[in-house]
Design a protein around this motif. Structure first.
Motif, PDB file in Angstrom:
ATOM      1  N   PRO A  61       1.362  -0.385   6.757  1.00 38.80           N
ATOM      2  CA  PRO A  61       0.321  -0.915   7.642  1.00 38.80           C
ATOM      3  C   PRO A  61      -0.365  -2.130   7.013  1.00 38.80           C
ATOM      4  O   PRO A  61      -0.703  -2.125   5.823  1.00 38.80           O
ATOM      5  N   VAL A  62      -0.548  -3.167   7.808  1.00 40.57           N
ATOM      6  CA  VAL A  62      -1.147  -4.391   7.278  1.00 40.57           C
ATOM      7  C   VAL A  62      -2.566  -4.122   6.774  1.00 40.57           C
ATOM      8  O   VAL A  62      -3.013  -4.739   5.802  1.00 40.57           O
ATOM      9  N   ARG A  63      -3.258  -3.192   7.415  1.00 38.10           N
ATOM     10  CA  ARG A  63      -4.605  -2.865   6.923  1.00 38.10           C
ATOM     11  C   ARG A  63      -4.537  -2.312   5.498  1.00 38.10           C
ATOM     12  O   ARG A  63      -5.400  -2.621   4.666  1.00 38.10           O
ATOM     13  N   THR A  64      -3.518  -1.509   5.195  1.00 34.34           N
ATOM     14  CA  THR A  64      -3.361  -0.972   3.842  1.00 34.34           C
ATOM     15  C   THR A  64      -3.153  -2.101   2.839  1.00 34.34           C
ATOM     16  O   THR A  64      -3.712  -2.082   1.735  1.00 34.34           O
ATOM     17  N   ILE A  65      -2.348  -3.087   3.222  1.00 34.36           N
ATOM     18  CA  ILE A  65      -2.133  -4.251   2.342  1.00 34.36           C
ATOM     19  C   ILE A  65      -3.444  -4.975   2.111  1.00 34.36           C
ATOM     20  O   ILE A  65      -3.790  -5.329   0.978  1.00 34.36           O
ATOM     21  N   ALA A  66      -4.214  -5.187   3.181  1.00 32.13           N
ATOM     22  CA  ALA A  66      -5.504  -5.880   3.063  1.00 32.13           C
ATOM     23  C   ALA A  66      -6.464  -5.095   2.168  1.00 32.13           C
ATOM     24  O   ALA A  66      -7.232  -5.682   1.399  1.00 32.13           O
TER      25      ALA A  66
END
Length: 298
Positions: free
Chosen positions: A225-230
């Protein structure tokens, strides 16, 4: 085998060279500049001077080889359609040089153009209207009926590892500039990834053993998930993690905004079965947590 490699001095290519040499192959790398030539020579590769738009030099390199790995691409997203046309002409040139020889041609492609919101597999057919680079992959696969052992490696959009200057490094740079680590919307869209060393091994295995017309997925993490990367970026940079509205994505993320909200989850199950390829290097989050992405850029 004597292998002609384009993009040999690049982020992935510089991992492919030792992978090939370590397996007993001779590498001839395309070099456009003196700097690239020096990198190739230092890595133990023979230098073949030329560029992607110098079709005569591409043809000569392919004709003198036992196989071709084509990694080079002009990564100027402001002229993406032109870059895709240059790529297509290069593949057509390789095809003409290798036709009726059963020699391998392995090309790098991508997952952009796959159906969003579902787990993409090697059997899916991407939409050319969504990504003009897909025409290159189609041309390469068509060569299988012309006596070329062609295969296409669809790489995850994030090929990560030390020295990466791609999507993740860009996202970290944007976070530094903006003072926040951002994602678009709810950030639940998924982003596949693969370590550059695992990708390099896949290219070698495809060269050595992929059947003509094979589509392979260079994917280790099916979808982070891109939120996890952020959140990981925010933690390492000590920055707040915030949602960026979709209508502000272009302003906040620049050119990356047109890709960052895509949901591109992808499987590599068939690739692993066909070539006994098993990623062994750190996944994206583990690699980020090793800290090399966050060293002071100054």
């Amino acid at each position: 085998m004597r292998i002609f490699v384009t993009g040999a001095s690049g982020f992935i290519g510089s991992a492919v060279i030792p992978e090939l040499i370590g397996a007993g192959h001779q590498v001839v790398g395309l070099a456009r500049s003196d700097a690239s030539a020096g990198v190739l020579a230092a890595a133990g590769a023979e230098v073949h001077r030329g560029s992607l738009d110098d079709l005569d030099r591409l043809r000569a390199g392919a004709e003198a080889s036992d196989g071709v790995i084509h990694l080079a691409f002009i990564h100027d997203f402001s002229q993406y359609e032109n870059a895709a046309r240059v790529d297509l002409r290069a593949i057509e040139t390789f095809g003409a040089a290798l036709r009726s020889s059963d020699r391998p041609l392995v090309i790098a492609s991508g997952l952009v153009g796959s159906v969003a919101g579902q787990l993409s597999t090697e059997q899916d057919v991407p939409d050319l209207a969504r990504n003009p680079r897909i025409a290159s992959a189609q041309a390469a696969l068509a060569l299988a009926s012309q006596g070329v052992r062609s295969s296409v490696v669809r790489l995850a959009p994030t090929v990560h590892g030390e020295g990466d200057h791609g999507f993740i490094a860009t996202l970290i740079g944007i976070a530094r500039e903006q003072g926040v680590s951002g994602y678009i919307g709810d950030g639940n869209n998924r982003w596949p990834a693969v370590h550059r060393l695992d990708a390099a091994r896949l290219f070698r295995l495809a060269l050595e053993g992929a059947l003509a017309g094979s589509v392979l997925h260079g994917v280790a993490d099916e979808g982070v998930p891109v939120r996890t990367i952020a959140e990981v970026i925010g933690r390492h940079l000590d920055l707040p993690v915030v949602s960026i509205p979709a209508e502000q994505a272009g302003e906040h993320f620049g050119w990356l905004g047109r890709f960052l909200d895509a949901d591109l989850a992808a499987s590599s199950a068939l690739t692993r079965e066909l070539l006994s390829w098993q990623p062994i290097h750190p996944g994206l989050i583990e690699d980020l947590d090793q800290g090399h992405y966050f060293r002071d850029p100054s």
